[in-house]
Write an enzyme that holds these catalytic residues in place. Structure first.
Site, short mmCIF file in Angstrom:
data_model
loop_
_atom_site.label_atom_id
_atom_site.label_comp_id
_atom_site.label_asym_id
_atom_site.label_seq_id
_atom_site.Cartn_x
_atom_site.Cartn_y
_atom_site.Cartn_z
N HIS A 155 43.72 84.42 -4.70
CA HIS A 155 44.42 85.63 -3.96
C HIS A 155 46.39 85.54 -3.94
CE1 HIS A 155 41.78 88.76 -2.65
NE2 HIS A 155 41.57 87.92 -2.91
N TYR A 191 41.20 78.05 4.44
CA TYR A 191 41.98 78.98 3.96
C TYR A 191 43.38 77.58 4.78
CZ TYR A 191 39.89 83.41 3.24
OH TYR A 191 39.47 84.46 3.15
C1 HEM Z 1 33.08 82.11 1.79
C2 HEM Z 1 34.10 81.96 0.25
C3 HEM Z 1 35.66 82.66 0.45
C4 HEM Z 1 36.43 81.45 0.23
C5 HEM Z 1 36.04 79.95 0.14
C6 HEM Z 1 37.50 82.25 -0.16
C7 HEM Z 1 38.96 81.14 0.28
C8 HEM Z 1 40.24 81.55 -0.42
C9 HEM Z 1 41.01 80.45 0.19
C10 HEM Z 1 41.23 79.89 -0.26
C11 HEM Z 1 41.93 81.83 -0.14
C12 HEM Z 1 43.89 81.03 0.48
C13 HEM Z 1 44.59 81.36 1.53
C14 HEM Z 1 45.50 80.79 2.22
O1 HEM Z 1 46.50 79.97 1.37
O2 HEM Z 1 46.07 81.16 2.80
C15 HEM Z 1 41.84 82.20 0.10
C16 HEM Z 1 43.34 84.25 0.75
C17 HEM Z 1 41.55 85.53 0.52
N1 HEM Z 1 41.03 86.17 0.61
FE1 HEM Z 1 38.95 84.66 0.49
N2 HEM Z 1 37.86 83.67 0.24
C18 HEM Z 1 35.91 83.93 0.93
C19 HEM Z 1 35.87 85.25 0.97
C20 HEM Z 1 36.46 86.17 1.35
C21 HEM Z 1 35.67 87.59 1.29
C22 HEM Z 1 34.67 87.55 1.61
C23 HEM Z 1 37.20 88.23 1.07
C24 HEM Z 1 37.91 89.79 1.39
C25 HEM Z 1 36.74 90.91 2.85
C26 HEM Z 1 38.55 87.20 0.86
C27 HEM Z 1 39.85 88.42 0.81
C28 HEM Z 1 40.64 87.19 0.44
C29 HEM Z 1 42.03 87.56 0.31
C30 HEM Z 1 42.84 89.11 0.48
C31 HEM Z 1 43.19 86.47 0.38
C32 HEM Z 1 44.52 86.51 0.78
C33 HEM Z 1 44.98 86.73 1.92
C34 HEM Z 1 46.09 86.79 2.24
O3 HEM Z 1 46.96 87.82 1.10
O4 HEM Z 1 47.04 85.95 3.22
N3 HEM Z 1 38.10 86.08 0.72
N4 HEM Z 1 40.89 83.19 -0.43
#
Ligand code: HEM
Length: 309
Positions: free
Chosen positions: A29, A298
């Site tokens: 994202h 995260y």
């Molecule tokens: C278990 C599996 C998942 C992993 C390993 C993962 C990993 C990540 C990582 C590394 C980031 C960047 C975080 C940051 O630097 O602040 C991220 C952001 C994000 N993830 Fe995931 N994610 C996973 C599952 C999900 C799921 C299930 C959702 C939705 C329900 C989701 C929605 C998002 C969103 C919307 C962002 C952006 C958040 C923001 O705007 O700061 N992710 N994810």
């Protein structure tokens, strides 16, 4: 990579391999923008949870809309994951986060499956043949992931961040004043209705249009979303985000989020972390193992991006 490398670090390293390493950006994202909002609860959640933002007075919130890819250059005029991360400001000065994507169910159930999946996607990319042999092998071994990939394959290109529904996917546990516990799932429904672009509109659209479109749209007034919550039956799985609950489960309308404008300081907000484990009294994590992996992953991503890596 050593045997000691933790699973969350392996996950983030593999995500970087897949989408590239883009210094200072989130590893998923990556491209997004933040907006100010107010959440007004209906009061209907009060009998199920003591959470201050879900049943009391209106609270202010910050919303970050994003594209799913870890590559900030990923075009908007292609189908793909879109995110909506909401940080509610609570009356006691703390904050709590609710994070959703435009998918009805998640791709995997366990941290190990997630690592296997990103490795398969990275291996397909490395093979460079344009086929998906590794993904197909993963799906053959993990049939529970097939429905989410079918949903991904059926996705359109949203006309706006404000015309897409977003689901938080994991089960959370609500706790009320008597200590009663109720498993729930959250979804944001766009009050503008779900609208995708047709083929001609996609062809006319710029590669990156979603943030600009949303900023323009807000000049005409707030964009609103309604927060719906599904109440699980005790027999429903709470530990597996690949499995949807039966459609006849009761739903309550918890409140409405009105998004009003851009935040004053995008850089400040871009640097924040939105974390699914950042819950508040009245809301607990369920036995779903993924939010804890997400919390760790995260943090790894945050540590790298906040150090200019
Ligand atoms: C278990 C599996 C998942 C992993 C390993 C993962 C990993 C990540 C990582 C590394 C980031 C960047 C975080 C940051 O630097 O602040 C991220 C952001 C994000 N993830 Fe995931 N994610 C996973 C599952 C999900 C799921 C299930 C959702 C939705 C329900 C989701 C929605 C998002 C969103 C919307 C962002 C952006 C958040 C923001 O705007 O700061 N992710 N994810």
């Amino acid at each position: 990579m050593t045997a000691e490398t933790s699973l969350p670090v392996q996950v983030v390293d593999t995500m970087e391999h897949l989408d590239g390493r883009h210094a200072g950006y989130r590893r998923a994202h990556a491209r997004g923008a933040c907006f100010t909002a107010t959440f007004t609860p209906t009061g209907d959640a009060a009998k199920y949870t003591t959470a201050a933002h879900l049943s009391g007075e209106p609270v202010s919130a910050t919303v970050r809309f994003s594209n799913g890819s870890g590559n900030p250059a990923m075009p908007d005029n292609q189908p793909g994951g879109r995110g909506m991360a909401v940080k509610f400001q609570l009356p006691d000065g703390t904050a709590t986060d609710l994070i959703g994507v435009n998918l009805p169910r998640f791709l995997v159930a366990t941290p190990e499956q997630f690592l296997d999946l990103v490795r398969a996607l990275a291996a397909d990319k490395d093979a460079g043949k344009g086929d998906q042999a590794h993904l197909q092998a993963f799906l053959a071994q993990n049939p529970g992931s097939v429905p989410a990939f079918q949903a991904l394959g059926a996705m359109g290109v949203p006309a706006s961040f404000g015309t897409t529904g977003y689901q938080a996917l994991h089960a959370f546990i609500w706790v009320n004043a008597d200590g009663d516990r109720q498993a729930v799932r959250y979804r944001w429904a766009p009050d503008l209705g779900e609208q995708n672009l047709d083929a001609d509109q996609i062809a006319d659209q710029e590669e990156q249009f979603l943030i600009g479109e949303f900023v323009e749209r807000l000049k005409g007034g707030p964009v609103t979303f309604t927060l719906h919550v599904t109440l699980a039956d005790p027999s429903d799985p709470t530990d597996d985000a690949t499995r949807v609950w039966p459609a006849d489960r009761p739903e309550i309308v918890v409140g409405q989020l009105a998004i009003t404008g851009e935040v004053d300081d995008q850089d400040h907000w871009a640097a924040q972390i939105f974390d699914p484990t950042n819950v508040t009294p009245g809301v607990e994590l369920s036995d779903d193992p993924l939010p804890r992996l997400r919390n760790a992953a995260y943090s790894v991503s945050y540590d790298r991006r906040s150090h200019g890596r």
